[in-house]
Design a protein around this motif. Structure first.
Motif, PDB file in Angstrom:
ATOM      1  N   ASP A  63      42.640  18.883   3.670  1.00 23.88           N
ATOM      2  CA  ASP A  63      42.231  19.629   4.786  1.00 23.88           C
ATOM      3  C   ASP A  63      43.532  19.354   5.971  1.00 23.88           C
ATOM      4  O   ASP A  63      44.033  20.168   6.462  1.00 23.88           O
ATOM      5  CB  ASP A  63      40.711  19.335   5.527  1.00 23.88           C
ATOM      6  N   ALA A  64      44.021  18.257   6.120  1.00 21.55           N
ATOM      7  CA  ALA A  64      44.915  17.964   7.238  1.00 21.55           C
ATOM      8  C   ALA A  64      46.261  18.612   6.649  1.00 21.55           C
ATOM      9  O   ALA A  64      46.969  19.215   7.434  1.00 21.55           O
ATOM     10  CB  ALA A  64      45.114  16.583   7.227  1.00 21.55           C
ATOM     11  N   GLN A  65      46.453  18.657   5.340  1.00 22.00           N
ATOM     12  CA  GLN A  65      47.774  19.158   4.802  1.00 22.00           C
ATOM     13  C   GLN A  65      47.651  20.721   4.914  1.00 22.00           C
ATOM     14  O   GLN A  65      48.511  21.302   5.400  1.00 22.00           O
ATOM     15  CB  GLN A  65      47.952  18.929   3.190  1.00 22.00           C
ATOM     16  N   ASP A  66      46.462  21.483   4.946  1.00 20.20           N
ATOM     17  CA  ASP A  66      46.193  22.709   4.861  1.00 20.20           C
ATOM     18  C   ASP A  66      46.430  23.108   6.444  1.00 20.20           C
ATOM     19  O   ASP A  66      47.059  24.127   6.678  1.00 20.20           O
ATOM     20  CB  ASP A  66      44.666  22.919   4.650  1.00 20.20           C
ATOM     21  N   ALA A  71      49.577  25.558  10.925  1.00 19.80           N
ATOM     22  CA  ALA A  71      50.265  25.217  12.012  1.00 19.80           C
ATOM     23  C   ALA A  71      52.041  25.666  11.964  1.00 19.80           C
ATOM     24  O   ALA A  71      52.478  26.145  12.877  1.00 19.80           O
ATOM     25  CB  ALA A  71      50.105  23.737  12.642  1.00 19.80           C
ATOM     26  N   THR A  72      52.496  25.222  10.762  1.00 19.12           N
ATOM     27  CA  THR A  72      53.757  25.194  10.579  1.00 19.12           C
ATOM     28  C   THR A  72      54.267  26.926  10.401  1.00 19.12           C
ATOM     29  O   THR A  72      55.120  27.420  10.908  1.00 19.12           O
ATOM     30  CB  THR A  72      54.167  24.589   9.127  1.00 19.12           C
ATOM     31  N   ASP A  73      53.244  27.470   9.720  1.00 14.12           N
ATOM     32  CA  ASP A  73      53.421  29.017   9.623  1.00 14.12           C
ATOM     33  C   ASP A  73      53.300  29.557  10.876  1.00 14.12           C
ATOM     34  O   ASP A  73      53.848  30.311  11.554  1.00 14.12           O
ATOM     35  CB  ASP A  73      52.151  29.509   8.700  1.00 14.12           C
ATOM     36  N   GLU A  74      52.303  29.056  11.886  1.00 13.46           N
ATOM     37  CA  GLU A  74      52.275  29.696  13.053  1.00 13.46           C
ATOM     38  C   GLU A  74      53.307  29.466  14.110  1.00 13.46           C
ATOM     39  O   GLU A  74      53.772  30.274  14.815  1.00 13.46           O
ATOM     40  CB  GLU A  74      51.030  28.929  13.792  1.00 13.46           C
ATOM     41  N   LEU A  75      54.000  28.063  14.008  1.00 12.91           N
ATOM     42  CA  LEU A  75      55.029  27.916  14.703  1.00 12.91           C
ATOM     43  C   LEU A  75      56.301  28.863  14.225  1.00 12.91           C
ATOM     44  O   LEU A  75      57.027  29.331  15.199  1.00 12.91           O
ATOM     45  CB  LEU A  75      55.634  26.329  14.514  1.00 12.91           C
ATOM     46  N   ALA A  76      56.320  29.223  13.054  1.00 10.48           N
ATOM     47  CA  ALA A  76      57.272  30.227  12.486  1.00 10.48           C
ATOM     48  C   ALA A  76      57.285  31.345  13.226  1.00 10.48           C
ATOM     49  O   ALA A  76      58.249  32.078  13.530  1.00 10.48           O
ATOM     50  CB  ALA A  76      57.628  29.922  11.022  1.00 10.48           C
ATOM     51  N   ALA A  77      56.072  31.562  12.980  1.00 11.36           N
ATOM     52  CA  ALA A  77      55.721  33.380  13.435  1.00 11.36           C
ATOM     53  C   ALA A  77      55.914  33.273  15.133  1.00 11.36           C
ATOM     54  O   ALA A  77      56.403  34.309  15.403  1.00 11.36           O
ATOM     55  CB  ALA A  77      54.171  33.531  13.073  1.00 11.36           C
ATOM     56  N   ALA A  78      55.500  32.246  15.470  1.00 11.17           N
ATOM     57  CA  ALA A  78      55.711  32.129  17.164  1.00 11.17           C
ATOM     58  C   ALA A  78      57.120  32.248  17.675  1.00 11.17           C
ATOM     59  O   ALA A  78      57.514  33.001  18.437  1.00 11.17           O
ATOM     60  CB  ALA A  78      54.889  31.027  18.050  1.00 11.17           C
ATOM     61  N   GLY A  79      57.846  31.363  16.846  1.00 13.52           N
ATOM     62  CA  GLY A  79      59.351  31.426  17.132  1.00 13.52           C
ATOM     63  C   GLY A  79      60.118  32.617  16.749  1.00 13.52           C
ATOM     64  O   GLY A  79      60.987  33.135  17.594  1.00 13.52           O
TER      65      GLY A  79
END
Length: 108
Positions: A63-66, A71-79
């Motif tokens: 669950d934590a890895q998911d 969060a990594t995907d959202e960070l990339a999209a936000a960037g």
């Protein structure tokens, strides 16, 4: 057969055990068996609990890895969105500056 086993048991037994009667030996063996059985049951319970705890920890890890991946995907999209917005802002700023220059130059 039982007599042979008893003789082997007596010969293999430590000296204090030989001083006991057959009934005392049987009672002692039964008590030792019960103690070993209880220890085995406790160890089996501990193993089951440890397996359950490991399974829960593994699930929490997944669950934590998911969550990290999301969060990594959202960070990339936000960037990407931020970079696009900055580029759009630069273009709009440039167009506004050009419009002001034309106005100040007396253009219509």
């Amino acid at each position: 057969m039982i007599k042979q086993f008893a003789v082997v048991l007596l010969l293999a037994a430590p000296l204090p055990l030989m001083a006991q009667t057959v009934d005392e030996q049987l009672l002692s063996a039964q008590m030792a068996y019960q103690q070993a059985n209880n220890q085995q049951e406790q160890a089996a319970d501990r193993l089951r609990q440890a397996q359950a705890a490991k399974q829960q920890a593994d699930q929490r890890l997944l669950d934590a890895q998911d969550a990290v991946q999301k969060a990594t995907d959202e960070l990339a999209a936000a960037g990407s969105a931020d970079a696009a917005a900055k580029q759009q802002m630069q273009q709009q700023t440039q167009q506004l500056n050009e419009a002001w220059k034309r106005k100040e130059a007396g253009g219509q």
